[in-house]
Design a protein around this motif. Structure first.
Motif, PDB file in Angstrom:
ATOM      1  N   ALA A  69       0.836  -1.194   0.000  1.00  0.00           N
ATOM      2  CA  ALA A  69       0.000   0.000   0.000  1.00  0.00           C
ATOM      3  C   ALA A  69       0.877   1.253   0.000  1.00  0.00           C
ATOM      4  CB  ALA A  69      -0.908  -0.005   1.230  1.00  0.00           C
ATOM      5  N   GLU A  70       0.366   2.339  -0.554  1.00  0.00           N
ATOM      6  CA  GLU A  70       1.118   3.598  -0.583  1.00  0.00           C
ATOM      7  C   GLU A  70       1.598   3.948   0.824  1.00  0.00           C
ATOM      8  OE1 GLU A  70       0.543   8.273  -1.978  1.00  0.00           O
ATOM      9  OE2 GLU A  70      -0.933   6.743  -2.557  1.00  0.00           O
ATOM     10  N   SER A  71       2.887   4.268   0.926  1.00  0.00           N
ATOM     11  CA  SER A  71       3.481   4.423   2.258  1.00  0.00           C
ATOM     12  C   SER A  71       3.663   5.864   2.693  1.00  0.00           C
ATOM     13  CB  SER A  71       4.841   3.712   2.296  1.00  0.00           C
ATOM     14  OG  SER A  71       5.748   4.306   1.383  1.00  0.00           O
ATOM     15  N   ALA A  72       3.709   6.802   1.740  1.00  0.00           N
ATOM     16  CA  ALA A  72       3.954   8.197   2.136  1.00  0.00           C
ATOM     17  C   ALA A  72       3.432   9.147   1.083  1.00  0.00           C
ATOM     18  CB  ALA A  72       5.449   8.429   2.351  1.00  0.00           C
ATOM     19  N   LEU A  73       3.026  10.317   1.552  1.00  0.00           N
ATOM     20  CA  LEU A  73       2.578  11.399   0.685  1.00  0.00           C
ATOM     21  C   LEU A  73       3.273  12.664   1.164  1.00  0.00           C
ATOM     22  CD1 LEU A  73       0.634  12.254  -1.612  1.00  0.00           C
ATOM     23  CD2 LEU A  73      -1.069  12.720   0.160  1.00  0.00           C
ATOM     24  N   ALA A  74       4.097  13.242   0.300  1.00  0.00           N
ATOM     25  CA  ALA A  74       4.917  14.383   0.720  1.00  0.00           C
ATOM     26  C   ALA A  74       4.737  15.548  -0.238  1.00  0.00           C
ATOM     27  CB  ALA A  74       6.386  13.972   0.778  1.00  0.00           C
ATOM     28  N   THR A  75       5.148  16.703   0.202  1.00  0.00           N
ATOM     29  CA  THR A  75       5.110  17.890  -0.637  1.00  0.00           C
ATOM     30  C   THR A  75       6.111  17.743  -1.772  1.00  0.00           C
ATOM     31  OG1 THR A  75       4.484  19.254   1.250  1.00  0.00           O
ATOM     32  CG2 THR A  75       5.391  20.396  -0.676  1.00  0.00           C
ATOM     33  N   ILE A  76       5.717  18.130  -2.960  1.00  0.00           N
ATOM     34  CA  ILE A  76       6.606  18.023  -4.113  1.00  0.00           C
ATOM     35  C   ILE A  76       7.842  18.891  -3.908  1.00  0.00           C
ATOM     36  CG2 ILE A  76       5.801  19.968  -5.510  1.00  0.00           C
ATOM     37  CD1 ILE A  76       6.069  16.393  -6.835  1.00  0.00           C
ATOM     38  N   GLY A  77       8.958  18.464  -4.495  1.00  0.00           N
ATOM     39  CA  GLY A  77      10.170  19.258  -4.413  1.00  0.00           C
ATOM     40  C   GLY A  77      11.274  18.590  -3.631  1.00  0.00           C
ATOM     41  N   ALA A  78      10.949  17.483  -2.938  1.00  0.00           N
ATOM     42  CA  ALA A  78      11.977  16.789  -2.176  1.00  0.00           C
ATOM     43  C   ALA A  78      12.981  16.119  -3.095  1.00  0.00           C
ATOM     44  CB  ALA A  78      11.331  15.760  -1.250  1.00  0.00           C
ATOM     45  N   SER A  79      12.524  15.680  -4.277  1.00  0.00           N
ATOM     46  CA  SER A  79      13.401  15.007  -5.236  1.00  0.00           C
ATOM     47  C   SER A  79      13.825  15.985  -6.327  1.00  0.00           C
ATOM     48  CB  SER A  79      12.677  13.813  -5.859  1.00  0.00           C
ATOM     49  OG  SER A  79      12.310  12.880  -4.869  1.00  0.00           O
ATOM     50  N   SER A  80      14.978  15.692  -6.908  1.00  0.00           N
ATOM     51  CA  SER A  80      15.478  16.489  -8.028  1.00  0.00           C
ATOM     52  C   SER A  80      15.737  15.554  -9.197  1.00  0.00           C
ATOM     53  CB  SER A  80      16.770  17.225  -7.636  1.00  0.00           C
ATOM     54  OG  SER A  80      16.539  18.101  -6.552  1.00  0.00           O
ATOM     55  N   PRO A  81      14.688  15.214  -9.937  1.00  0.00           N
ATOM     56  CA  PRO A  81      14.857  14.227 -11.011  1.00  0.00           C
ATOM     57  C   PRO A  81      15.727  14.748 -12.143  1.00  0.00           C
ATOM     58  CG  PRO A  81      12.670  15.196 -11.081  1.00  0.00           C
ATOM     59  CD  PRO A  81      13.293  15.676  -9.816  1.00  0.00           C
ATOM     60  N   SER A  82      16.539  13.850 -12.677  1.00  0.00           N
ATOM     61  CA  SER A  82      17.315  14.144 -13.877  1.00  0.00           C
ATOM     62  C   SER A  82      17.071  13.014 -14.873  1.00  0.00           C
ATOM     63  CB  SER A  82      18.816  14.249 -13.554  1.00  0.00           C
ATOM     64  OG  SER A  82      19.301  13.039 -13.003  1.00  0.00           O
ATOM     65  N   PHE A  83      17.168  13.313 -16.161  1.00  0.00           N
ATOM     66  CA  PHE A  83      16.757  12.366 -17.174  1.00  0.00           C
ATOM     67  C   PHE A  83      17.841  12.190 -18.230  1.00  0.00           C
ATOM     68  CE2 PHE A  83      13.083  14.599 -15.469  1.00  0.00           C
ATOM     69  CZ  PHE A  83      12.277  13.547 -15.065  1.00  0.00           C
ATOM     70  N   ASN A  84      17.785  11.038 -18.905  1.00  0.00           N
ATOM     71  CA  ASN A  84      18.691  10.758 -20.002  1.00  0.00           C
ATOM     72  C   ASN A  84      18.413  11.728 -21.148  1.00  0.00           C
ATOM     73  OD1 ASN A  84      19.776   9.421 -22.468  1.00  0.00           O
ATOM     74  ND2 ASN A  84      20.231   7.743 -21.070  1.00  0.00           N
ATOM     75  N   THR A  85      19.457  12.247 -21.758  1.00  0.00           N
ATOM     76  CA  THR A  85      19.289  13.234 -22.830  1.00  0.00           C
ATOM     77  C   THR A  85      19.389  12.613 -24.218  1.00  0.00           C
ATOM     78  OG1 THR A  85      21.656  13.769 -22.751  1.00  0.00           O
ATOM     79  CG2 THR A  85      20.169  15.106 -21.395  1.00  0.00           C
ATOM     80  N   ASN A  86      19.648  11.296 -24.304  1.00  0.00           N
ATOM     81  CA  ASN A  86      19.764  10.648 -25.609  1.00  0.00           C
ATOM     82  C   ASN A  86      18.389  10.431 -26.234  1.00  0.00           C
ATOM     83  OD1 ASN A  86      22.517  10.518 -25.210  1.00  0.00           O
ATOM     84  ND2 ASN A  86      22.496   8.410 -24.482  1.00  0.00           N
TER      85      ASN A  86
END
Length: 327
Positions: A150-167
């Motif tokens: 089951a979903e374990s946590a709900l937090a305010t956005i901004g805690a993570s800093s996603p980065s993505f592949n540029t290819n």
């Protein structure tokens, strides 16, 4: 448009089932996701009332899919280990070869899903199935299905800093399909799709005293099936393709023995980004080669991948990229 910056999917391997590592997430270029918290609602109906008077919550869990274009990146590499737990790395900079095999210890993951204002955390997540589809001159697409606690946590956005592949994603033009161990690729394939299903058992992942999963949902029978469409009906093989006569013979057509019988490669081997799916025993089903009006006649052939006793596996996946460490 800033809300789009807060849409993302991240995944990380767990060391202990259901425990969020809190770091080390990799993020994918996901087109859409449907991961959700869900539960069973039990209802109690007795003979003394004309309607249901009582209810309770039963099993709670999470499930859903992601869809994305195929990229030979760390996100796909991590997802692949949910189906192929062992990643063996070879090569040297700048290109490393990752070989994903079926043997090894099954894995669980924690997923982060960013949705506009909130970040959702799902722990104890397992990969249940994966689908690959590719049409000529279009991007190769991947869908993966997940199931977990089951979903374990709900937090305010901004805690993570996603980065993505540029290819750029891999597409079905710079691609090759090989049949029956032939060293030359066929140029008659119009499209191909296949599914890898683990048939995980969510019921027996539950334990008394907890409403959600207490252990990694065990996989049961691995099933692999797919379909290939050729741009013409094949009466004479060019590069070991299955012919109509072989497919409709009394015993049908099975490709077996030692080595790869069907090889589907996305990307150019001269570059760093390549994903190759190798199948070691293939059973074809009856072909569909009907015609309609003035449309060009094609031939569509369903298939299933079987366990190969000669190779002690059904399939493996080889990915080439710039990542030196095993997933």
């Amino acid at each position: 448009m800033s809300g789009f910056n807060n849409r993302y999917v991240g995944i990380v391997k767990e060391s202990t089932y259901g425990t969020d590592p809190t770091s080390g997430y990799v993020f994918g270029e996901v087109d859409d996701e449907s991961i959700k918290h869900t539960y069973d609602v039990m209802q109690r109906t007795d003979m003394s009332r004309y309607g249901t008077a009582k209810s309770n919550t039963g099993k709670e869990f999470s499930e859903g899919d992601i869809n994305m274009a195929m990229l030979a990146d760390n996100f796909l590499g991590t997802v692949l280990t949910g189906l192929f737990p062992t990643d063996t790395v070879s090569g040297s900079s700048p290109t490393y070869t990752h070989t994903f095999t079926e043997a090894g210890t099954d894995r669980s993951f924690t997923m982060l899903v960013g949705r506009e204002e909130k970040e959702h955390t799902y722990t104890g997540v397992a990969v249940d199935s994966m689908s690959v589809s590719a049409n000529i001159n279009e991007y190769a697409m991947i869908s993966a299905s997940f199931m977990g606690k089951a979903e374990s946590a709900l937090a305010t956005i901004g805690a993570s800093s996603p980065s993505f592949n540029t290819n750029d994603p891999l597409y079905f033009a710079d691609a090759k399909v090989f049949f029956n161990g032939d060293s030359t690729a066929s140029n008659l394939v119009k499209s191909i799709s296949f599914d890898i299903n683990m048939n995980r058992d969510g019921d027996n992942a539950c334990g008394l005293g907890d409403a959600t999963y207490t252990r990694l949902p065990p996989f049961q029978r691995r099933e692999i099936s797919g379909s290939i469409e050729f741009n013409k009906i094949i009466h004479t093989a060019v590069e070991s393709e299955p012919t109509y006569a072989e497919l409709t013979a009394a015993d049908g057509l099975e490709l077996s023995g030692s080595g790869v019988e069907l090889k589907v490669q996305f990307g150019d081997e001269s570059t760093a980004d390549v994903v190759t799916f190798n199948f070691y025993k293939i059973r074809f089903e009856a072909p569909d080669a009907n015609v309609s009006g003035r449309d060009t006649q094609t031939m569509t052939v369903p298939f299933i991948a079987l366990f190969s006793p000669n190779d002690s596996k059904m399939m493996d996946v080889v990915m080439k990229n710039a990542t030196s460490g095993a997933y």
